[in-house]
Write a protein that holds these residues in place. Structure first.
Motif, PDB file in Angstrom:
ATOM      1  N   SER B 133       0.805  -1.220   0.000  1.00  0.00           N
ATOM      2  CA  SER B 133       0.000   0.000   0.000  1.00  0.00           C
ATOM      3  C   SER B 133       0.840   1.273   0.000  1.00  0.00           C
ATOM      4  O   SER B 133       0.473   2.266  -0.625  1.00  0.00           O
ATOM      5  N   GLY B 134       1.975   1.234   0.701  1.00  0.00           N
ATOM      6  CA  GLY B 134       2.818   2.428   0.765  1.00  0.00           C
ATOM      7  C   GLY B 134       3.357   2.813  -0.604  1.00  0.00           C
ATOM      8  O   GLY B 134       3.405   3.995  -0.961  1.00  0.00           O
ATOM      9  N   LEU B 135       3.748   1.806  -1.374  1.00  0.00           N
ATOM     10  CA  LEU B 135       4.262   2.069  -2.721  1.00  0.00           C
ATOM     11  C   LEU B 135       3.174   2.713  -3.575  1.00  0.00           C
ATOM     12  O   LEU B 135       3.409   3.655  -4.324  1.00  0.00           O
ATOM     13  N   LYS B 136       1.950   2.172  -3.411  1.00  0.00           N
ATOM     14  CA  LYS B 136       0.840   2.681  -4.199  1.00  0.00           C
ATOM     15  C   LYS B 136       0.528   4.130  -3.802  1.00  0.00           C
ATOM     16  O   LYS B 136       0.345   4.999  -4.648  1.00  0.00           O
ATOM     17  N   LEU B 137       0.514   4.367  -2.490  1.00  0.00           N
ATOM     18  CA  LEU B 137       0.199   5.710  -2.001  1.00  0.00           C
ATOM     19  C   LEU B 137       1.220   6.737  -2.476  1.00  0.00           C
ATOM     20  O   LEU B 137       0.877   7.866  -2.812  1.00  0.00           O
ATOM     21  N   ALA B 138       2.482   6.331  -2.485  1.00  0.00           N
ATOM     22  CA  ALA B 138       3.522   7.280  -2.865  1.00  0.00           C
ATOM     23  C   ALA B 138       3.759   7.286  -4.372  1.00  0.00           C
ATOM     24  O   ALA B 138       4.580   8.053  -4.871  1.00  0.00           O
ATOM     25  N   GLY B 139       3.053   6.418  -5.093  1.00  0.00           N
ATOM     26  CA  GLY B 139       3.199   6.380  -6.541  1.00  0.00           C
ATOM     27  C   GLY B 139       4.536   5.826  -6.989  1.00  0.00           C
ATOM     28  O   GLY B 139       5.074   6.229  -8.013  1.00  0.00           O
ATOM     29  N   ILE B 140       5.101   4.901  -6.212  1.00  0.00           N
ATOM     30  CA  ILE B 140       6.384   4.294  -6.582  1.00  0.00           C
ATOM     31  C   ILE B 140       6.106   3.002  -7.345  1.00  0.00           C
ATOM     32  O   ILE B 140       5.393   2.134  -6.843  1.00  0.00           O
ATOM     33  N   PRO B 141       6.629   2.871  -8.546  1.00  0.00           N
ATOM     34  CA  PRO B 141       6.377   1.642  -9.303  1.00  0.00           C
ATOM     35  C   PRO B 141       7.110   0.464  -8.670  1.00  0.00           C
ATOM     36  O   PRO B 141       8.152   0.632  -8.047  1.00  0.00           O
ATOM     37  N   CYS B 142       6.544  -0.707  -8.819  1.00  0.00           N
ATOM     38  CA  CYS B 142       7.162  -1.910  -8.256  1.00  0.00           C
ATOM     39  C   CYS B 142       7.070  -2.996  -9.304  1.00  0.00           C
ATOM     40  O   CYS B 142       5.985  -3.366  -9.727  1.00  0.00           O
ATOM     41  N   ARG B 143       8.214  -3.497  -9.733  1.00  0.00           N
ATOM     42  CA  ARG B 143       8.201  -4.447 -10.841  1.00  0.00           C
ATOM     43  C   ARG B 143       7.757  -5.836 -10.401  1.00  0.00           C
ATOM     44  O   ARG B 143       6.873  -6.429 -10.972  1.00  0.00           O
ATOM     45  N   ASP B 144       8.375  -6.329  -9.353  1.00  0.00           N
ATOM     46  CA  ASP B 144       8.046  -7.692  -8.933  1.00  0.00           C
ATOM     47  C   ASP B 144       7.301  -7.662  -7.600  1.00  0.00           C
ATOM     48  O   ASP B 144       7.899  -7.705  -6.534  1.00  0.00           O
ATOM     49  N   LYS B 145       5.985  -7.577  -7.718  1.00  0.00           N
ATOM     50  CA  LYS B 145       5.184  -7.395  -6.505  1.00  0.00           C
ATOM     51  C   LYS B 145       5.270  -8.602  -5.583  1.00  0.00           C
ATOM     52  O   LYS B 145       5.372  -8.466  -4.363  1.00  0.00           O
ATOM     53  N   ALA B 146       5.226  -9.809  -6.164  1.00  0.00           N
ATOM     54  CA  ALA B 146       5.234 -11.015  -5.339  1.00  0.00           C
ATOM     55  C   ALA B 146       6.526 -11.095  -4.540  1.00  0.00           C
ATOM     56  O   ALA B 146       6.524 -11.396  -3.344  1.00  0.00           O
ATOM     57  N   GLU B 147       7.631 -10.779  -5.225  1.00  0.00           N
ATOM     58  CA  GLU B 147       8.929 -10.875  -4.569  1.00  0.00           C
ATOM     59  C   GLU B 147       9.028  -9.837  -3.453  1.00  0.00           C
ATOM     60  O   GLU B 147       9.501 -10.125  -2.344  1.00  0.00           O
ATOM     61  N   MET B 148       8.550  -8.626  -3.754  1.00  0.00           N
ATOM     62  CA  MET B 148       8.571  -7.543  -2.766  1.00  0.00           C
ATOM     63  C   MET B 148       7.740  -7.912  -1.534  1.00  0.00           C
ATOM     64  O   MET B 148       8.167  -7.733  -0.392  1.00  0.00           O
ATOM     65  N   THR B 149       6.540  -8.463  -1.782  1.00  0.00           N
ATOM     66  CA  THR B 149       5.662  -8.859  -0.678  1.00  0.00           C
ATOM     67  C   THR B 149       6.353  -9.893   0.196  1.00  0.00           C
ATOM     68  O   THR B 149       6.389  -9.768   1.421  1.00  0.00           O
ATOM     69  N   GLU B 150       6.930 -10.898  -0.451  1.00  0.00           N
ATOM     70  CA  GLU B 150       7.565 -11.965   0.318  1.00  0.00           C
ATOM     71  C   GLU B 150       8.739 -11.429   1.131  1.00  0.00           C
ATOM     72  O   GLU B 150       8.900 -11.743   2.309  1.00  0.00           O
ATOM     73  N   ARG B 151       9.555 -10.581   0.513  1.00  0.00           N
ATOM     74  CA  ARG B 151      10.756 -10.096   1.199  1.00  0.00           C
ATOM     75  C   ARG B 151      10.383  -9.257   2.422  1.00  0.00           C
ATOM     76  O   ARG B 151      10.964  -9.404   3.506  1.00  0.00           O
ATOM     77  N   CYS B 152       9.394  -8.371   2.246  1.00  0.00           N
ATOM     78  CA  CYS B 152       9.026  -7.506   3.375  1.00  0.00           C
ATOM     79  C   CYS B 152       8.381  -8.307   4.498  1.00  0.00           C
ATOM     80  O   CYS B 152       8.659  -8.077   5.672  1.00  0.00           O
ATOM     81  N   LEU B 153       7.526  -9.263   4.132  1.00  0.00           N
ATOM     82  CA  LEU B 153       6.883 -10.080   5.167  1.00  0.00           C
ATOM     83  C   LEU B 153       7.920 -10.948   5.879  1.00  0.00           C
ATOM     84  O   LEU B 153       7.834 -11.179   7.081  1.00  0.00           O
ATOM     85  N   ASN B 154       8.904 -11.390   5.131  1.00  0.00           N
ATOM     86  CA  ASN B 154       9.993 -12.150   5.732  1.00  0.00           C
ATOM     87  C   ASN B 154      10.753 -11.322   6.742  1.00  0.00           C
ATOM     88  O   ASN B 154      11.046 -11.758   7.849  1.00  0.00           O
ATOM     89  N   LYS B 155      11.071 -10.097   6.334  1.00  0.00           N
ATOM     90  CA  LYS B 155      11.825  -9.219   7.232  1.00  0.00           C
ATOM     91  C   LYS B 155      11.049  -8.956   8.516  1.00  0.00           C
ATOM     92  O   LYS B 155      11.622  -8.804   9.582  1.00  0.00           O
ATOM     93  N   ALA B 156       9.715  -8.868   8.386  1.00  0.00           N
ATOM     94  CA  ALA B 156       8.900  -8.599   9.570  1.00  0.00           C
ATOM     95  C   ALA B 156       8.555  -9.882  10.316  1.00  0.00           C
ATOM     96  O   ALA B 156       7.823  -9.847  11.299  1.00  0.00           O
ATOM     97  N   GLY B 157       9.080 -11.022   9.835  1.00  0.00           N
ATOM     98  CA  GLY B 157       8.847 -12.287  10.520  1.00  0.00           C
ATOM     99  C   GLY B 157       7.411 -12.777  10.445  1.00  0.00           C
ATOM    100  O   GLY B 157       6.911 -13.409  11.365  1.00  0.00           O
ATOM    101  N   LEU B 158       6.745 -12.455   9.335  1.00  0.00           N
ATOM    102  CA  LEU B 158       5.334 -12.835   9.234  1.00  0.00           C
ATOM    103  C   LEU B 158       5.076 -13.791   8.068  1.00  0.00           C
ATOM    104  O   LEU B 158       4.021 -14.404   7.990  1.00  0.00           O
TER     105      LEU B 158
END
Ligand SMILES: Nc1ncnc2c1ncn2[C@@H]1O[C@H](COP(=O)(O)OP(=O)(O)OP(=O)(O)O)[C@@H](O)[C@H]1O
Ligand SMILES: [Mg+2]
Lengths: 329, 281
Positions: B133-158
């Motif tokens: 959501s933050g990327l969308k709100l700030a208008g930052i493009p994201c090429r690999d959404k699945a990878e980004m989701t996994e990496r951030c959730l991993n970092k947060a231990g979720l």
């Protein structure tokens, strides 16, 4: 610990609930009676109105039967009598729809401005001013619509039919504008604006603050926050507010009686003179109506009563659900 | 002037979406200089100087009402959202005053993220959508959404707990999971600094432990400032500790600020010692 509790419970039979006396004083009792009577009288009045409508409408409904809702002639005094309100229901709905198209965007915009953008010092007076609009008698709106707005909307109507005439609603056969459902709809829209705006404002202000802050803290703009948090949260509340406005618009009389060139046709040409509404019909004819006509008009009133009751009830349910259900974020 | 920082952000995300380089990007350095904050005429904190070096974890402790949250909110320009709020002093991110002319609040908040006391995921979005959501709100493009989701959730231990139900509504998670989702959401925009206001106060011990581990893990990539009422937590996770205190009717001030070991083992000020050992009103 819990084992012990279980043991005790099974060992002893459950007691009977005790009788607890409320211990009201005489003053309390008198006041309770008065309050209950006031509450009951509201229900009684509603019931009496419904009863009156049904009884008075019955002779007319006996004559016309179901045709009352499906035909669109109005000749209750003729032999044989023909009368139906299909065109009027259509006109009522069309005018109410135009009113909402006018009122809803302004209501949502003003609610968002007051809640999210305006400094407190500007917001408060703005709210008061908006509520003041509701206090202007509808007769004044009607006169203003007739004498001021109508001449000034000629150009707009012409422009709409010239440029958007391919949309059936904006098509006109003859270039005569005025006394139309379009103008009546706009005036009614201004009348219902305050109620729609204040309910919308109330609903949108319930959006959980913590989630709004989350959107901002992520680097979102105000508009981003509105789009991602406030509008999704308030969607059904806005629908409810619109329906409350619709309830008002359906029953609006004076503006329509003043502005509309009454007829009994179903037409999509909202810019052309003509159209009708149930409330307008009653206002125009009730004064000099004979016996048969009067019953027919009351029957029309009954139809309006039922429709507005349904619309308002549904609207209230929706509004209450949004403002209660999502209180906790 | 306003365009230049935006370009920076795009570079940040480019680094992020190519993956491994993220570990070398490091956090930003944050410096508060004479920060003073008001609500209306009421001065809440006065003259707070604090240096939060890049890649460090700083904890802020102090009794309730001494202005810790208020201070934290001046650090990413959330304070000014309250209509009567005012502030003085400077907050420098990598040497640049975030309140300076021409700096946009939204951009500053993008770089200095915040996790709130009460978990506040977007209730109308799914778990996956929340992360992005933050990327969308700030208008930052994201090429690999699945990878980004996994990496951030991993970092947060979720990640392990939610990987099979990314499409489920965020509200269906437990409080501790929601809070970790909020951390993942904050990390997705790759902030330079992450502010956390009592992030564990509503959580059970095991969720708290997870979040403390997360803080230690992300501290190499993002500077962390955390407000906490839990002394052990401050001692466990932070490199530096600041003790805030407000005397009756006075604005809150820093009593002592230094390396966490020193503050907890050999504080200079007797009031710090009293507070840490629970001998305080
Ligand atoms: N929006 C506000 N408007 C007015 N005063 C406020 C506002 N928010 C906080 N305050 C006041 O500012 C002071 C400091 O509040 P703050 O929330 O920063 O304390 P805190 O140190 O975070 O306390 P806690 O540990 O309980 O979270 C309090 O006296 C509070 O009453
Ligand atoms: Mg606080």
């Amino acid at each position: 610990m819990s084992d012990l509790g279980l043991l005790v419970e099974t060992a002893r039979p459950l007691p009977q609930p005790r009788v607890i006396t409320p211990g009201l004083t005489t003053g309390d009792k008198v006041f309770r009676f008065l309050a209950a009577a006031a509450a009951a009288s509201v229900l009684a009045i509603l019931g009496l109105v419904a009863l009156f409508l049904v009884l008075e409408a019955e002779p007319a409904l006996k004559v016309s039967g179901l045709k009352f809702l499906t035909t669109f002639e109005w000749n209750p005094d003729g032999t044989p009598a023909h009368f139906g309100i299909a065109a009027l229901i259509y006109g009522t709905a069309m005018i109410a729809f135009i009113a909402l198209v006018v009122a809803l965007p302004v209501a949502v915009g003003s609610a968002l401005f007051v809640n999210e953008y305006a400094p407190v010092r500007l917001g408060r007076p703005l709210v008061a001013l908006l509520d003041l609009l509701a206090a202007v008698p509808s007769l004044i709106y009607g006169m203003w619509g007739l004498y001021y707005l109508q001449p000034h909307l000629q150009g707009t109507s012409r422009w709409l039919t010239d440029h958007l005439g391919f949309i059936p609603f904006f098509h006109t056969t003859r270039p005569v504008f005025g006394s139309s459902m379009f103008i009546a709809g706009i005036v009614v829209g201004l009348m219902v604006l305050p109620i729609v705006a204040s309910v919308t404002r109330e609903v949108l202000s319930q959006a959980p603050r913590g989630v709004c802050e989350a959107a901002l803290a992520l680097g979102g703009s105000r508009w981003g926050m509105i789009r991602s948090v406030i509008l999704p949260f308030g969607r059904s509340g806005i629908v409810g507010a619109a329906m409350l406005g619709l309830g008002r618009a359906l029953g609006e009389t004076i503006a329509i009686a003043l502005i509309l060139a009454f007829n009994f046709k179903i037409t999509t040409q909202i810019l052309a003179p003509g159209g009708g509404s149930v409330a307008g019909l009653i206002a125009n004819n009730f004064g000099e109506a004979g016996e048969a006509q009067r019953h027919a008009l009351v029957a029309a009133g009954l139809a309006l009563f039922v429709i507005t009751l349904i619309v308002n009830t549904v609207a209230r349910i929706i509004v209450n659900r949004t403002s209660k259900g999502k209180m906790e974020d | 002037m306003t365009d230049i920082p935006m370009a920076d952000v795009r570079i940040d995300t480019a680094v992020l979406s190519t993956g491994p380089k993220i570990s070398t990007s490091g956090g930003g350095s944050l410096r508060a200089d004479g920060v003073t904050a008001w609500f209306g005429k009421h001065c809440i904190i006065a003259g707070v100087d604090m240096d939060m070096p890049a890649g460090s974890v700083t904890s802020i402790i102090g009794p309730s009402g001494c202005g810790k949250s208020t201070f934290l909110r001046t650090l990413n320009r959330m304070h000014e959202l309250v209509p009567s709020a005012a502030m003085a002093g400077e907050v420098r991110l990598d040497g640049v005053d975030i309140y300076g002319a021409g700096s946009r609040p939204a951009l500053m908040r993008l770089r200095i993220g915040m996790v709130f006391q009460k978990p506040n995921p977007f209730p109308t979005m799914s778990i996956g959508e929340n992360v992005l959501s933050g990327l969308k709100l700030a208008g930052i493009p994201c090429r690999d959404k699945a990878e980004m989701t996994e990496r951030c959730l991993n970092k947060a231990g979720l990640w392990a707990e939610v990987k099979d139900r990314l499409g489920a509504p965020a509200g269906a998670l437990s409080g501790g999971q929601q809070q970790r989702l909020c951390i993942a959401r904050s990390l997705a925009v790759s902030p330079r600094v992450l502010l956390m206001d009592e992030p564990c106060s509503a959580l059970d011990p095991s969720s708290t432990k997870r979040i403390e581990e997360t803080i230690r893990e992300i501290s190499s990539q993002v500077t962390v400032v955390i407000v906490t009422h839990n002394m052990q937590q401050a001692a466990r996770v932070s490199d530096y500790t600041a003790f805030f205190l407000a005397d009756k009717g006075e604005p809150g001030r820093i009593v002592e600020f230094g390396p966490t070991g020193e503050i907890f083992n050999a504080p200079n000020d007797p009031r710090t010692e009293d507070y840490i050992h629970g001998r305080f009103g």
